[in-house]
Design a protein around this motif. Sequence first.
Motif, PDB file in Angstrom:
ATOM      1  N   ASN A  63       0.825  -1.210   0.000  1.00 28.56           N
ATOM      2  CA  ASN A  63       0.000   0.000   0.000  1.00 28.56           C
ATOM      3  C   ASN A  63       0.861   1.264   0.000  1.00 28.56           C
ATOM      4  OD1 ASN A  63       0.868   0.414   2.649  1.00 28.56           O
ATOM      5  ND2 ASN A  63      -1.040  -0.326   3.568  1.00 28.56           N
ATOM      6  N   LYS A  64       0.214   2.409   0.036  1.00 30.57           N
ATOM      7  CA  LYS A  64       0.925   3.688  -0.050  1.00 30.57           C
ATOM      8  C   LYS A  64       1.772   3.973   1.180  1.00 30.57           C
ATOM      9  CE  LYS A  64      -3.085   6.311   1.644  1.00 30.57           C
ATOM     10  NZ  LYS A  64      -4.050   7.386   1.302  1.00 30.57           N
ATOM     11  N   ASN A  65       1.512   3.225   2.269  1.00 35.45           N
ATOM     12  CA  ASN A  65       2.334   3.374   3.474  1.00 35.45           C
ATOM     13  C   ASN A  65       3.479   2.372   3.506  1.00 35.45           C
ATOM     14  OD1 ASN A  65       0.702   5.460   4.573  1.00 35.45           O
ATOM     15  ND2 ASN A  65      -0.780   3.906   5.249  1.00 35.45           N
ATOM     16  N   ASN A  66       3.727   1.732   2.358  1.00 31.94           N
ATOM     17  CA  ASN A  66       4.801   0.738   2.204  1.00 31.94           C
ATOM     18  C   ASN A  66       4.597  -0.488   3.092  1.00 31.94           C
ATOM     19  OD1 ASN A  66       6.169   2.327   0.301  1.00 31.94           O
ATOM     20  ND2 ASN A  66       7.246   3.447   1.922  1.00 31.94           N
ATOM     21  N   THR A 255      10.333  -1.025  -1.835  1.00 28.03           N
ATOM     22  CA  THR A 255       9.606   0.243  -1.887  1.00 28.03           C
ATOM     23  C   THR A 255      10.471   1.212  -2.698  1.00 28.03           C
ATOM     24  OG1 THR A 255      10.614   1.152   0.112  1.00 28.03           O
ATOM     25  CG2 THR A 255       8.662  -0.244   0.401  1.00 28.03           C
TER      26      THR A 255
END
Length: 654
Positions: A63-66, A255
Amino acid sequence: MKTIKLNITIPLIQIFWWRFSLTVLLLSGFFCNAQPVSNLQQKYPGQSEIVTDYVEHYHIDVNKNNQLVISQDNHEESMIISDKGGFSAVESIVFSDLSPIKSYEAYTINTINGKQKKTDVAHIADKKLDRQSVFDSDVKLKTFNYANLTNGSKKVLKYKIEFADPFLLHRFMFATGYVNEKRTLKISHPETVKIDYRLFNIDKNALDISTESKKGITTITLKKENIPAMKSDGGAAGNMYETPHLHFWISEYKTKDQLIPVLGSVDKLYAYYHNFISKINQKESHDLKAFTLDLTKNCTTDDEKMKTIFKWVQKNIKYVAFESGYEGFIPREATMIFERKFGDCKDMTSIITEMAKYVNVPNVNFTWIGTRELPYTYQQLPTPAVDNHMIATYIKDGKKIYLDATDANVPFGMPSGFIQGKEALIAQGSSYIIATVPEVDAQLNNITDVTDISLSEQKIIGKGTYAANGLVATQYRNVIGDNTRHRKEYVFSLLEKGNNKFKLSDFTEKDFDNNEQPYTITYNFELDNYIVSSGDEMYVNLTLDKPFQNDVFEPTRSQTFSHDFLSNQSYRVTLNIPEGTKVTHLPENASFSNDLIAFNFSYSKKNNTVELNYNIQIKQMLIAPQQFALWNESLKRLKENYLETIIIKKNDKN
């Protein structure tokens, strides 16, 4: 060996995937399309239900929060192919806070007059997964009661599960207790995520394996068809020894800024585990320290201190399991366990290691280990699925003493029976060592039974002394416990000999509560209808106890057999020869030994007595299917000696 099967709940430190069915008998009046059912009945005779299609599809993303985001879509279809019952009307999904269910659908399909009719399940309910000794658990069952089941009905179950922890993925089984027409595992992941897996009890060539990449997503598919049902044999080492299955794990993922390791080596696994113990017991407990110092005040060596601490925890901390979220992984503070006087395997380890610090005993460490039903090593499977238990390990001068206080009766210095032969991952601060727990030598797990018998017409009258040592005594103490109501029944089962006319007249126990000493029973008994007479001759079989004589493996057995421990059993039977008679025949002495078992029989005559000494030793704990024939042949040789008799003849009259 006379044993009472030990029913100990194995402490768990991880969440696994369970599926099970409750079998009921349902009849329905629907008319179904019989052709495909008849084909399946011919293909799978004797089966009531088969799984026609089973798919687990994992979706892995970042996700966008790695953070890793993982879900699993499941699709199962099974068909009833019998009108005589024996199929399952209830299916269950196991879930928890770490693997919650996000959606589900379940229904029955019946074909009526050429058309398919869909019927939703009759009842859906959430239930606790009821397991003995589990005090607190978030593991639950979502149960589905299917309606309108009859010959030809199709059950369909679809659901989605999410995984809160990427370290705790489920294993995939290529076989179950049902016949499976097709089982498929799919793993979809982006190119930035690296996946590895390992197969157990199945070769790659037995699977249809494919890989497809589309729009940056790689999907690995592993499929197997026409899979027979797995049997469950008594005394099996564990399903994972033979059942074909797979474990997979995420090795690492990228990431924008870094490469993040997950699993795939023992170093990574230990780093994950170490997080669970690195922040506990940081603050000294005044009460626990004062108690520990007083408890060990008369101890002069580190060994004496650890023995005293271990025995106190065994007897005073009641084993109760916790499996709620990360409570299944993180030990509690030692001071809390001291106050509560109960805890699970991790908690017992926590208080043992902390008490050792208070009395300045170094190198007493948290240790992860798999119990014997798990056949893996840490190199084979460096994931949390490799173990399910925690103990303490005391290391002194290179010698390792494994302290498993969940077994309340195992002697200090001896491992509990269910961790013998298994690898242990022993914490050493930021590092670790791997060691193999030894199997307890057969001579330490010794049974001796010494009897003195006399003849009274067709009856034997005798007295004896029975002594159990090591893990044999531990097993008896665990099973018998403080159950005074059934105590004589337990003792009777240990001492019973000869035939079903055995009568235990009286008995006296010694050192039952002292696990440092043998558990000893002195007893008196009678055995009626045992002597065979013909004319002026009597035939007496002196092998009153016949261990293992009924333990032949059936030709249909397929699962590895597990002895609870290595053992050595010694029997001495002394027969007082009646006045006016003489012994005219003694059997020949015999001995035998191979990799699995050894035995010897020795007869002797002295003055007015005949003595038989015989010994049976179990030399190997696990008996693999390829050794079944050797075991059966060994028992055949053993039973030949069990049939031997002495002949006593009345003296000739002058």
